[in-house]
Design a protein around this motif. Structure first.
Motif: not given
Length: 440
Positions: A119, A121, A166-167, A170, A173-175
């Motif tokens: 996880h 940012i 996943k922005t 959040i 936010y990336y994975q």
């Protein structure tokens, strides 16, 4: 009076116990006696148990029972179950015998993929990040080779790594979403080691990627950890028979039993309040075998309950139908289990449990565990839709109540006979034991 303490972990075991009993218990000597009563007399074995966790003061025992007569894909098993709840082992055994006479349980492993995530940012251009990921992905796998080489020799390893945006959830936010095959190991340490190496490479190499601006190079790693949600590590267990063969109770026909049974399952499929208790019954069987075989029942619980909610509403894990006069009952559940590593090679009773199961592979253990859950669910629904759950459950609970009141062997024998033809309730047992003691 309670008090804080510094350096507790550095104290010897006996010093830890002295502080515990003197600080928290009104009768320190009695508390110490109880704690020591559960120590193993074999010092080497006790030391092994002491070193499983930190700050050990004693052992906590659970009964280890067995449920025989499980026919799974034509092979007979006696399944070990570590559990304290009365009636679980008896119910599983009864369901096993019932289905052994009707073709047994059929199982198959659908998939065994496990998941881990890095996880992070990143506030820069998403397209630049995608370009960087495509550039760095081969190196992520290459840099993890010292970790994966032994697993790869056995046929496992890293299956794939994806970049997930996943922005919307959040900002920034990336994975890195990675999939793994870990064979007979549960694989937690292996997966976490790979993920930490991914994170190191991913952050470090960003400093040298020309397409990044100075600010974009500052990728912030939040954490690297496996997921206990494994929707692609699936096993299916099922039973089926002709409807007219379904009932062995003269008071209810096979067709009536099947209809009520399916209605009960349907209710659990649409009503979350019922589904939780329905699935808890499944977990009675699953957790008992998972614990007996040294696997992580908390991880299994979390993953299975998440799977029960995968469509946005918590629902039944099991399903039933009648088709062409055939009754079928089945479930598909995610199970990430191991038969090597962890406690499987350390705990003597875990070793015995795995030997009892013919030294299963992880895939075979998945199937055995799933069957234990389905058997337990069948037994519970069978009771609920016929005699009611309390009749069988409270009969099994009778001995716990008698032990609670310190019944001796003569009293236990008399009251067990007394309740063969009577409904067992806590108040009824208390009244009966008091009357018996007045007579004697």
């Amino acid at each position: 009076m309670c008090a804080s303490i510094s350096g507790f972990s550095k104290l010897s075991k006996s010093k830890k116990i002295d502080w515990i009993v003197q600080t928290y218990f009104s009768n320190a000597e009695d508390a110490k006696r109880i704690l020591k009563q559960y120590w193993n007399t074999n010092d080497k074995l006790q030391q092994l148990h002491d070193e499983f966790i930190e700050n050990t003061i004693t052992n906590y025992y659970l009964p280890l029972g067995v449920a025989p007569n499980f026919s799974i894909n034509g092979k007979l098993y006696t399944i070990p179950m570590a559990i304290e709840e009365s009636s679980v082992v008896a119910a599983a055994s009864k369901a096993a015998k019932f289905w052994m006479d009707r073709g047994g349980f059929k199982t198959k492993v659908i998939s065994t993929t496990k998941i881990g995530q890095v996880h992070f940012i990143y506030y820069g251009n998403p397209e630049t990040l995608k370009s960087y990921f495509n550039h760095i992905k081969p190196q992520l796998i290459h840099d993890a080779k010292p970790i994966t080489k032994n697993m790869e020799k056995r046929g496992g390893g890293i299956l794939d790594i994806e970049l997930r945006d996943k922005t919307d959830d959040i900002k920034g936010y990336y994975q890195l979403h990675a999939s793994f095959e870990t064979l007979d190991a549960m694989g937690a340490n292996f997966i976490n080691s790979c993920l930490e190496q991914f994170a190191k490479t991913f952050k470090g190499e960003a400093l040298h990627f020309d397409a990044f601006t100075e600010e974009e190079r500052d990728i912030e790693i939040i954490m690297s950890i496996l997921s206990n949600y494994v929707p692609d590590c699936l096993v299916r267990a099922e039973v089926s028979c002709k409807v007219d063969e379904l009932s062995d109770d003269a008071s209810i026909s096979g067709e009536e039993f099947a209809t009520k049974f399916i209605q009960a399952v349907n209710i659990a499929e649409v009503e979350p309040f019922r589904a939780v208790t329905h699935n808890k019954g499944i977990m009675n069987g699953i957790d008992a075998v998972v614990l007996a075989t040294g696997n992580d029942f908390r991880a299994v619980e979390a993953g299975i309950h998440a799977y029960a909610s995968r469509n946005g509403k918590y629902s039944s894990l099991s399903h039933a139908k009648i088709e062409n006069d055939i009754f079928s009952f089945w479930m598909e559940i995610p199970l990430a289990l191991g038969t090597i590593g962890g406690l499987t090679g350390l705990h003597p009773l875990v070793k015995l449990s795995l030997e009892l199961l013919h030294h299963p592979t992880a895939k075979e253990l998945m199937q055995i565990v799933a069957v234990a859950g389905l058997a337990q669910n069948f037994a519970a629904l069978r009771s609920l839709t016929t005699t009611g759950i309390q009749q069988g459950h409270m009969k099994m609970h009778l001995m716990n109540i008698l032990n609670q009141f310190g019944a001796n062997e003569i009293e236990k024998s008399a009251l067990t006979e007394h309740f063969k033809s009577k409904v067992v309730t806590h108040s009824a047992v208390v009244e009966a034991i008091n009357q018996l003691r007045m007579i004697n």
